[in-house]
Design a protein around this motif. Structure first.
Motif, PDB file in Angstrom:
ATOM      1  N   LEU A 185       4.303   5.284  14.188  1.00  0.00           N
ATOM      2  CA  LEU A 185       4.299   3.821  14.212  1.00  0.00           C
ATOM      3  C   LEU A 185       3.704   3.269  12.912  1.00  0.00           C
ATOM      4  N   ALA A 186       2.587   3.868  12.470  1.00  0.00           N
ATOM      5  CA  ALA A 186       1.937   3.420  11.231  1.00  0.00           C
ATOM      6  C   ALA A 186       2.895   3.566  10.052  1.00  0.00           C
ATOM      7  N   PRO A 199      -9.201   4.732  22.900  1.00  0.00           N
ATOM      8  CA  PRO A 199      -8.234   4.455  21.828  1.00  0.00           C
ATOM      9  C   PRO A 199      -7.959   2.964  21.637  1.00  0.00           C
ATOM     10  N   ARG A 217     -10.590  15.788  20.034  1.00  0.00           N
ATOM     11  CA  ARG A 217     -10.029  17.093  20.383  1.00  0.00           C
ATOM     12  C   ARG A 217     -10.706  18.244  19.651  1.00  0.00           C
ATOM     13  N   ASN A 229      -8.750  10.277  17.719  1.00  0.00           N
ATOM     14  CA  ASN A 229      -8.071  11.232  18.608  1.00  0.00           C
ATOM     15  C   ASN A 229      -8.340  12.657  18.161  1.00  0.00           C
ATOM     16  N   LEU A 283      -4.144   1.855  13.676  1.00  0.00           N
ATOM     17  CA  LEU A 283      -3.456   3.068  14.113  1.00  0.00           C
ATOM     18  C   LEU A 283      -4.034   4.314  13.441  1.00  0.00           C
ATOM     19  N   LEU A 284      -4.270   4.239  12.119  1.00  0.00           N
ATOM     20  CA  LEU A 284      -4.809   5.400  11.407  1.00  0.00           C
ATOM     21  C   LEU A 284      -6.206   5.758  11.920  1.00  0.00           C
ATOM     22  N   VAL A 334       1.279   7.490  17.239  1.00  0.00           N
ATOM     23  CA  VAL A 334       0.392   6.624  16.457  1.00  0.00           C
ATOM     24  C   VAL A 334       0.737   6.675  14.971  1.00  0.00           C
ATOM     25  N   LEU A 335       0.883   7.889  14.434  1.00  0.00           N
ATOM     26  CA  LEU A 335       1.157   8.022  12.999  1.00  0.00           C
ATOM     27  C   LEU A 335       2.588   7.612  12.668  1.00  0.00           C
ATOM     28  N   VAL A 339      -1.780  -1.164  10.834  1.00  0.00           N
ATOM     29  CA  VAL A 339      -1.720   0.198  10.292  1.00  0.00           C
ATOM     30  C   VAL A 339      -3.113   0.810  10.250  1.00  0.00           C
ATOM     31  N   LEU A 384      -1.448   5.584  22.878  1.00  0.00           N
ATOM     32  CA  LEU A 384      -2.356   5.593  21.725  1.00  0.00           C
ATOM     33  C   LEU A 384      -3.081   6.926  21.589  1.00  0.00           C
ATOM     34  N   ARG A 385      -2.985   7.775  22.605  1.00  0.00           N
ATOM     35  CA  ARG A 385      -3.664   9.070  22.516  1.00  0.00           C
ATOM     36  C   ARG A 385      -2.797  10.118  21.828  1.00  0.00           C
ATOM     37  N   ASP A 386      -1.503   9.816  21.703  1.00  0.00           N
ATOM     38  CA  ASP A 386      -0.583  10.780  21.104  1.00  0.00           C
ATOM     39  C   ASP A 386      -0.441  10.486  19.612  1.00  0.00           C
ATOM     40  N   ASN A 387      -1.005  11.353  18.790  1.00  0.00           N
ATOM     41  CA  ASN A 387      -1.029  11.080  17.354  1.00  0.00           C
ATOM     42  C   ASN A 387       0.354  11.064  16.714  1.00  0.00           C
ATOM     43  N   VAL A 431      -7.362   5.172  14.954  1.00  0.00           N
ATOM     44  CA  VAL A 431      -7.162   5.800  16.264  1.00  0.00           C
ATOM     45  C   VAL A 431      -6.766   7.263  16.088  1.00  0.00           C
ATOM     46  N   ALA A 432      -5.890   7.537  15.107  1.00  0.00           N
ATOM     47  CA  ALA A 432      -5.440   8.912  14.884  1.00  0.00           C
ATOM     48  C   ALA A 432      -6.620   9.822  14.558  1.00  0.00           C
ATOM     49  N   LEU A 439      -0.608  -1.110   0.211  1.00  0.00           N
ATOM     50  CA  LEU A 439       0.561  -1.010   1.082  1.00  0.00           C
ATOM     51  C   LEU A 439       1.384  -2.290   1.030  1.00  0.00           C
ATOM     52  N   PRO A 440       2.712  -2.153   1.113  1.00  0.00           N
ATOM     53  CA  PRO A 440       3.563  -3.345   1.125  1.00  0.00           C
ATOM     54  C   PRO A 440       3.477  -4.045   2.481  1.00  0.00           C
ATOM     55  N   ILE A 444       5.604   0.855  10.116  1.00  0.00           N
ATOM     56  CA  ILE A 444       5.152  -0.477   9.697  1.00  0.00           C
ATOM     57  C   ILE A 444       5.014  -0.544   8.180  1.00  0.00           C
ATOM     58  N   VAL A 445       4.552   0.554   7.564  1.00  0.00           N
ATOM     59  CA  VAL A 445       4.411   0.577   6.110  1.00  0.00           C
ATOM     60  C   VAL A 445       5.776   0.518   5.426  1.00  0.00           C
TER      61      VAL A 445
END
Lengths: 229, 108
Positions: B11-12, A138, A206, A202, A195-196, B8-9, A192, B2-5, A198-199, A60-61, B15-16
């Motif tokens: 934002l990720a 999270p 569920r 999550n 975040l990934l 979260v995705l 990043v 942070l619970r809402d994907n 956490v995704a 990743l950049p 940043i990339v």
């Protein structure tokens, strides 16, 4: 974070290999025990390994203008503990050393130490510690993956500083130089990775209640003992 | 948050993509940080030559990117397999059992 083939003096290479070997063996034993005692955990184990495989393939950049990749070991460390991920990281690094000329066999021990030992242990400690001070799941998972990723790269920088001390400023000066490359570049990428991770957690919470219950069983604890599951 | 994907995705991804759309004074090379480190090694220990060579190297950048894509694909495939097996269907059935049960129920 890959120290390239032949770039660690033989003594350093052997030292890191010796330091990493016991962790890899313990990881293999743990993995075998999980598969034997809880075959139903195999699918989630595979997914944790797959996550590391996927993330460590993504270059990743970064805002520093160079590229680097996440490690993907935080997820499995949070779910299964750090030892299992030591083995997974070893498999990933071996694959990259043999087929991609990324990292190397002589530097495998050092790379396993950073990506497979320091990273996962930091992530795992963060998950446990964050639970103890009452952070939500999270937030804990984010911090675990973020800090685990960063710790991996800080370790690489220190390993290189140790192997190549600056003639004028010594180990400290060289380490600062390597840290300025690795740690700074890695900052946004570690976010990043957090975040990934956490995704995925999550999604698990569920959709995979059964698997998370299984993990809690494996640890032989109550469901809310400050762990991810 | 942070619970809402979706957040979260999103934002990720932001940043990339940020370094690619940032206004750079001079366009960076976006080379690998591993290569940059070997530059520092050259600076600290001029003339250091690696004492061991990779057994095999991808013959070109393209082949290397193919192998990286392969690694990512295998990882994504396994992860997707897991998610497919575990994802909740709207009727509450998960995985193969649900499919089998529905197939059984559909028979006259």
């Amino acid at each position: 974070m890959h120290i390239m083939e032949g770039f660690l003096p033989p003594l350093h290479a052997a030292g890191w290999a010796a330091a990493s070997a016991p962790f890899v063996i313990v990881g293999a034993v743990r993995l075998r025990r999980i598969v034997r005692e809880k075959p139903e955990a195999r699918l989630l184990l595979g997914a944790s390994g797959a996550f590391a495989f996927l993330l460590s393939a993504l270059k990743l950049p970064s805002v520093t203008g160079s590229c680097s990749h996440p490690t993907g070991t935080g997820l499995g460390a949070a779910l299964f503990g750090p030892s299992v991920m030591t083995l997974m990281a070893t498999i990933v690094l071996l694959f990259q050393a043999l087929l991609l000329a990324h990292g190397g066999l002589t530097t495998l021990g050092a790379n396993v130490f950073s990506m497979g030992i320091v990273g996962p242990w930091v992530a795992w400690a963060m998950v446990r510690g964050g639970g103890a001070v009452g952070l939500s799941v999270p937030v804990r998972v984010f911090l675990a993956a973020f800090l685990g990723d960063l710790a991996t790269y800080v370790t690489t920088a220190l390993q290189l500083g140790l192997a190549f001390p600056d003639p004028a400023t010594g180990f400290t000066g060289a380490s600062v130089k390597f840290l300025s490359i690795f740690a700074v570049t890695q900052m946004p990428l570690a976010v990043v990775e957090g975040l990934l991770t956490v995704a995925v957690v999550n999604w698990l919470s569920r959709n995979s209640a059964d698997d998370l219950r299984l993990l809690a069983e494996m640890r032989g604890e109550e469901k809310d003992s400050g762990h991810v599951a | 948050m942070l619970r809402d994907n979706r957040i979260v995705l999103g934002l990720a991804a932001a940043i990339v993509l940020l370094p690619l759309v940032m206004p750079w004074e001079e366009k960076p090379s976006f080379g690998g940080s591993d290569d940059k480190a070997s530059g520092v090694i050259e600076e600290v220990r001029p003339g250091y030559t690696p004492w061991w060579e990779p057994l095999w190297e991808p013959p070109s950048k393209e082949i290397e990117s193919l192998l990286f894509a392969g690694q990512a694909a295998v990882g994504a495939w396994l992860l997707g397999y897991y998610m497919g097996r575990r994802s909740r269907r709207r009727d509450g059935d998960t995985g193969r059992q649900g499919t089998q049960r529905r197939a059984r129920d559909a028979r006259p």
